[in-house]
Scaffold this motif. Sequence first.
Motif, PDB file in Angstrom:
ATOM      1  N   ARG A  20       0.812  -1.227   0.000  1.00 48.84           N
ATOM      2  CA  ARG A  20       0.000   0.000   0.000  1.00 48.84           C
ATOM      3  C   ARG A  20       0.838   1.267   0.000  1.00 48.84           C
ATOM      4  NH1 ARG A  20      -3.138  -3.084   3.876  1.00 48.84           N
ATOM      5  NH2 ARG A  20      -2.211  -1.903   5.596  1.00 48.84           N
ATOM      6  N   PHE A  21       2.152   1.148   0.138  1.00 46.63           N
ATOM      7  CA  PHE A  21       2.999   2.338   0.206  1.00 46.63           C
ATOM      8  C   PHE A  21       2.784   3.263  -0.988  1.00 46.63           C
ATOM      9  CE2 PHE A  21       6.497   0.223   2.967  1.00 46.63           C
ATOM     10  CZ  PHE A  21       5.730   0.452   4.095  1.00 46.63           C
ATOM     11  N   LEU A  22       2.728   2.677  -2.193  1.00 49.00           N
ATOM     12  CA  LEU A  22       2.623   3.477  -3.405  1.00 49.00           C
ATOM     13  C   LEU A  22       1.336   4.296  -3.426  1.00 49.00           C
ATOM     14  CD1 LEU A  22       3.942   0.963  -6.091  1.00 49.00           C
ATOM     15  CD2 LEU A  22       5.109   2.978  -5.207  1.00 49.00           C
ATOM     16  N   LEU A  23       0.303   3.828  -2.748  1.00 44.70           N
ATOM     17  CA  LEU A  23      -0.986   4.506  -2.770  1.00 44.70           C
ATOM     18  C   LEU A  23      -1.162   5.469  -1.610  1.00 44.70           C
ATOM     19  CD1 LEU A  23      -3.267   1.447  -3.646  1.00 44.70           C
ATOM     20  CD2 LEU A  23      -2.361   3.169  -5.218  1.00 44.70           C
ATOM     21  N   THR A  24      -0.471   5.231  -0.512  1.00 39.90           N
ATOM     22  CA  THR A  24      -0.780   5.971   0.710  1.00 39.90           C
ATOM     23  C   THR A  24       0.328   6.911   1.182  1.00 39.90           C
ATOM     24  OG1 THR A  24       0.073   4.153   2.086  1.00 39.90           O
ATOM     25  CG2 THR A  24      -2.271   4.102   1.512  1.00 39.90           C
ATOM     26  N   ASN A  25       1.577   6.670   0.822  1.00 39.25           N
ATOM     27  CA  ASN A  25       2.659   7.477   1.382  1.00 39.25           C
ATOM     28  C   ASN A  25       3.828   7.510   0.398  1.00 39.25           C
ATOM     29  OD1 ASN A  25       4.951   8.392   2.952  1.00 39.25           O
ATOM     30  ND2 ASN A  25       3.729   7.984   4.796  1.00 39.25           N
ATOM     31  N   SER A  26       3.964   8.608  -0.315  1.00 33.23           N
ATOM     32  CA  SER A  26       5.007   8.698  -1.347  1.00 33.23           C
ATOM     33  C   SER A  26       6.404   8.660  -0.739  1.00 33.23           C
ATOM     34  CB  SER A  26       4.826   9.973  -2.179  1.00 33.23           C
ATOM     35  OG  SER A  26       4.888  11.128  -1.343  1.00 33.23           O
ATOM     36  N   TRP A  27       6.561   9.204   0.493  1.00 35.12           N
ATOM     37  CA  TRP A  27       7.882   9.200   1.124  1.00 35.12           C
ATOM     38  C   TRP A  27       8.311   7.775   1.461  1.00 35.12           C
ATOM     39  CZ3 TRP A  27       9.778   8.053   6.139  1.00 35.12           C
ATOM     40  CH2 TRP A  27      11.075   8.504   6.396  1.00 35.12           C
ATOM     41  N   LEU A  28       7.396   6.996   2.045  1.00 29.38           N
ATOM     42  CA  LEU A  28       7.710   5.596   2.334  1.00 29.38           C
ATOM     43  C   LEU A  28       7.917   4.817   1.037  1.00 29.38           C
ATOM     44  CD1 LEU A  28       5.233   4.706   5.235  1.00 29.38           C
ATOM     45  CD2 LEU A  28       7.705   5.066   5.401  1.00 29.38           C
ATOM     46  N   ALA A  29       7.101   5.114   0.026  1.00 34.26           N
ATOM     47  CA  ALA A  29       7.217   4.404  -1.256  1.00 34.26           C
ATOM     48  C   ALA A  29       8.576   4.640  -1.889  1.00 34.26           C
ATOM     49  CB  ALA A  29       6.108   4.855  -2.198  1.00 34.26           C
ATOM     50  N   GLU A  30       9.074   5.874  -1.802  1.00 37.43           N
ATOM     51  CA  GLU A  30      10.380   6.183  -2.381  1.00 37.43           C
ATOM     52  C   GLU A  30      11.495   5.434  -1.667  1.00 37.43           C
ATOM     53  OE1 GLU A  30      13.219  10.101  -3.288  1.00 37.43           O
ATOM     54  OE2 GLU A  30      11.161  10.356  -2.564  1.00 37.43           O
ATOM     55  N   ARG A  31      11.433   5.386  -0.357  1.00 37.45           N
ATOM     56  CA  ARG A  31      12.447   4.659   0.411  1.00 37.45           C
ATOM     57  C   ARG A  31      12.352   3.158   0.148  1.00 37.45           C
ATOM     58  NH1 ARG A  31      14.599   7.697   4.557  1.00 37.45           N
ATOM     59  NH2 ARG A  31      14.699   6.038   6.092  1.00 37.45           N
ATOM     60  N   TYR A  32      11.125   2.677   0.034  1.00 38.32           N
ATOM     61  CA  TYR A  32      10.907   1.246  -0.222  1.00 38.32           C
ATOM     62  C   TYR A  32      11.477   0.844  -1.578  1.00 38.32           C
ATOM     63  CZ  TYR A  32       8.180  -3.056  -1.000  1.00 38.32           C
ATOM     64  OH  TYR A  32       7.796  -4.342  -1.278  1.00 38.32           O
ATOM     65  N   ASP A  33      11.160   1.619  -2.618  1.00 35.39           N
ATOM     66  CA  ASP A  33      11.635   1.277  -3.958  1.00 35.39           C
ATOM     67  C   ASP A  33      13.146   1.426  -4.086  1.00 35.39           C
ATOM     68  OD1 ASP A  33       9.207   0.545  -4.982  1.00 35.39           O
ATOM     69  OD2 ASP A  33       8.701   2.551  -5.708  1.00 35.39           O
ATOM     70  N   GLY A  34      13.740   2.300  -3.270  1.00 28.25           N
ATOM     71  CA  GLY A  34      15.185   2.471  -3.323  1.00 28.25           C
ATOM     72  C   GLY A  34      15.941   1.593  -2.351  1.00 28.25           C
ATOM     73  N   GLY A  35      15.218   0.749  -1.614  1.00 32.22           N
ATOM     74  CA  GLY A  35      15.867  -0.076  -0.599  1.00 32.22           C
ATOM     75  C   GLY A  35      16.559  -1.304  -1.162  1.00 32.22           C
ATOM     76  N   ILE A  36      17.414  -1.880  -0.355  1.00 30.35           N
ATOM     77  CA  ILE A  36      18.116  -3.113  -0.699  1.00 30.35           C
ATOM     78  C   ILE A  36      17.499  -4.257   0.108  1.00 30.35           C
ATOM     79  CG2 ILE A  36      20.319  -4.353  -0.633  1.00 30.35           C
ATOM     80  CD1 ILE A  36      21.735  -1.678  -0.829  1.00 30.35           C
ATOM     81  N   VAL A  37      16.999  -5.258  -0.585  1.00 31.82           N
ATOM     82  CA  VAL A  37      16.419  -6.410   0.100  1.00 31.82           C
ATOM     83  C   VAL A  37      17.562  -7.250   0.684  1.00 31.82           C
ATOM     84  CG1 VAL A  37      15.068  -8.516  -0.149  1.00 31.82           C
ATOM     85  CG2 VAL A  37      14.376  -6.437  -1.357  1.00 31.82           C
ATOM     86  N   LEU A  38      17.605  -7.324   2.005  1.00 28.57           N
ATOM     87  CA  LEU A  38      18.646  -8.102   2.681  1.00 28.57           C
ATOM     88  C   LEU A  38      18.218  -9.556   2.887  1.00 28.57           C
ATOM     89  CD1 LEU A  38      19.501  -5.463   5.435  1.00 28.57           C
ATOM     90  CD2 LEU A  38      20.775  -5.902   3.319  1.00 28.57           C
ATOM     91  N   TYR A  39      16.939  -9.742   3.123  1.00 26.33           N
ATOM     92  CA  TYR A  39      16.406 -11.099   3.284  1.00 26.33           C
ATOM     93  C   TYR A  39      14.975 -11.100   2.779  1.00 26.33           C
ATOM     94  CZ  TYR A  39      14.090 -15.068   5.467  1.00 26.33           C
ATOM     95  OH  TYR A  39      13.327 -16.187   5.677  1.00 26.33           O
ATOM     96  N   ASP A  40      14.638 -12.078   1.970  1.00 28.46           N
ATOM     97  CA  ASP A  40      13.295 -12.222   1.427  1.00 28.46           C
ATOM     98  C   ASP A  40      12.926 -13.698   1.557  1.00 28.46           C
ATOM     99  OD1 ASP A  40      10.997 -12.448  -0.120  1.00 28.46           O
ATOM    100  OD2 ASP A  40      11.665 -10.990  -1.599  1.00 28.46           O
ATOM    101  N   ARG A  41      11.941 -13.969   2.417  1.00 23.96           N
ATOM    102  CA  ARG A  41      11.606 -15.360   2.716  1.00 23.96           C
ATOM    103  C   ARG A  41      11.223 -16.148   1.471  1.00 23.96           C
ATOM    104  NH1 ARG A  41       7.241 -18.668   4.046  1.00 23.96           N
ATOM    105  NH2 ARG A  41       5.760 -17.023   3.506  1.00 23.96           N
ATOM    106  N   ALA A  42      10.594 -15.479   0.498  1.00 26.97           N
ATOM    107  CA  ALA A  42      10.160 -16.178  -0.706  1.00 26.97           C
ATOM    108  C   ALA A  42      11.333 -16.533  -1.608  1.00 26.97           C
ATOM    109  CB  ALA A  42       9.157 -15.321  -1.477  1.00 26.97           C
ATOM    110  N   MET A  43      12.466 -15.877  -1.411  1.00 26.17           N
ATOM    111  CA  MET A  43      13.610 -16.097  -2.295  1.00 26.17           C
ATOM    112  C   MET A  43      14.770 -16.814  -1.608  1.00 26.17           C
ATOM    113  SD  MET A  43      12.560 -14.696  -5.041  1.00 26.17           S
ATOM    114  CE  MET A  43      11.547 -13.383  -5.722  1.00 26.17           C
ATOM    115  N   ASP A  44      14.993 -16.446  -0.362  1.00 26.12           N
ATOM    116  CA  ASP A  44      16.219 -16.857   0.314  1.00 26.12           C
ATOM    117  C   ASP A  44      15.981 -18.059   1.218  1.00 26.12           C
ATOM    118  OD1 ASP A  44      17.792 -14.762  -0.759  1.00 26.12           O
ATOM    119  OD2 ASP A  44      16.916 -13.369   0.678  1.00 26.12           O
ATOM    120  N   PRO A  45      17.052 -18.805   1.544  1.00 26.23           N
ATOM    121  CA  PRO A  45      16.898 -19.934   2.451  1.00 26.23           C
ATOM    122  C   PRO A  45      16.483 -19.456   3.850  1.00 26.23           C
ATOM    123  CG  PRO A  45      19.183 -19.693   1.712  1.00 26.23           C
ATOM    124  CD  PRO A  45      18.395 -18.586   1.103  1.00 26.23           C
TER     125      PRO A  45
END
Length: 407
Positions: free
Chosen positions: A143-168
């Motif tokens: 919902r970040f993209l719809l509700t909070n542009s500041w959070l959305a910008e940080r989210y899209d520019g973030g580095i995924v350190l751990y993603d349960r769907a991808m990582d062990p």
Amino acid sequence: MAEDHDGRAPTLAAQAKHDREMSDYYEMRDRIIARVAHLDPYPRMAIERAVRVLRAYFIDRRNRAPRHGTLEGLMLVGKNADPAAKIAWDREPLLFEIWAFVDHEAYKGKERYWGRAQAVLRSQLGRAIEVELSVFTIAEAGRFLLTNSWLAERYDGGIVLYDRAMDPPRSSDAEAAHERIANAAEALDEPQRIAFQRYRTHGFDLGRISRALRTSEAEARMILAEAFGALLAEVGDEARTRTLRSHLGNHPRHNLDLYHRPGDFDRLLAVTFYRRAVDHVGMMVEAHARDRAGKIVQEAAYATEFALKALLLHVGYSEDWNRRFIGLDLEGTMRHARANGLEPPSDELERLITPLSDYHRGGRTPDQARAVLTALPPAEIVETAATLVADVGTITGYAGLLGEELP
């Protein structure tokens, strides 16, 4: 074979499970370090340790539903997630902002689930590194993209350190997908296999990759792009369920089982686009030799589009942004390219670009092709488009790379 705690030798199944868990453990450490390769070695190792601590201390202590909480992912955000920033430890502590994503509102409580983890982080990381933790649900991320542009910008520019769907540790489906990728990577021909192995260990470090291949960084980028192309053709670009990037859709740039950062896809696509531009120049020259004026215009449009977008991707634009805000507008693409290193256009290119852009955006009809040929004769179209591709090759360092041999 080592003995277990009862003094008995473990079964083959138990040993295999232990070996698999250790393999996952070391692979995950390598992945995290490669994803933050822009940091100095000490903060890089601190981030890897922080991820291990935060994963270990997400503990479900509820005695009623919803009982089984899950840590969906961890992300580094803020200025220290910018790979272009120069981040080095000095006398002041480095502050890293980490966002955690969980599967239910009940598991956002820091005191219950995260208090002990933060205390351990402070004791293990010392005074040089500080971690500021924020916790969201996986639904909030969408919902970040719809509700909070500041959070959305940080989210899209973030580095995924751990993603349960991808990582062990992975689900059975994710494990099968990972196994296909690992097998396909092992089956790559050299030098693609070497390039991919270096990328998995060190991230998008073209210096390391080119030294291993004993070639230029531009050619190393080309070889790495070929490796990813071969892997995507082999394993497909299926989306992983519940991944932190799921809202972005089914696209290979967001397959974090292949890419350390989504932006790496665009950096590799830059050299791919340039090589396509080179091929379209070749087809344009061949059409001129056969006196096929309409074909000349078509190939010139494609060569121009791919060359200009190669430059934009090279300097940091994303393919998604190009597609959404530029599309087939060659004039608009040219304006962005000029703002990023392309010299002012020649008189011939000035006369060509507007009718060529109208032709490319308008469906490439015969009438539009005739308008292009009215602006510039076939021989000059060939020379102008070929010169533009050569200029982009010089700016990006891709000059001299072979084409992709388009079908």
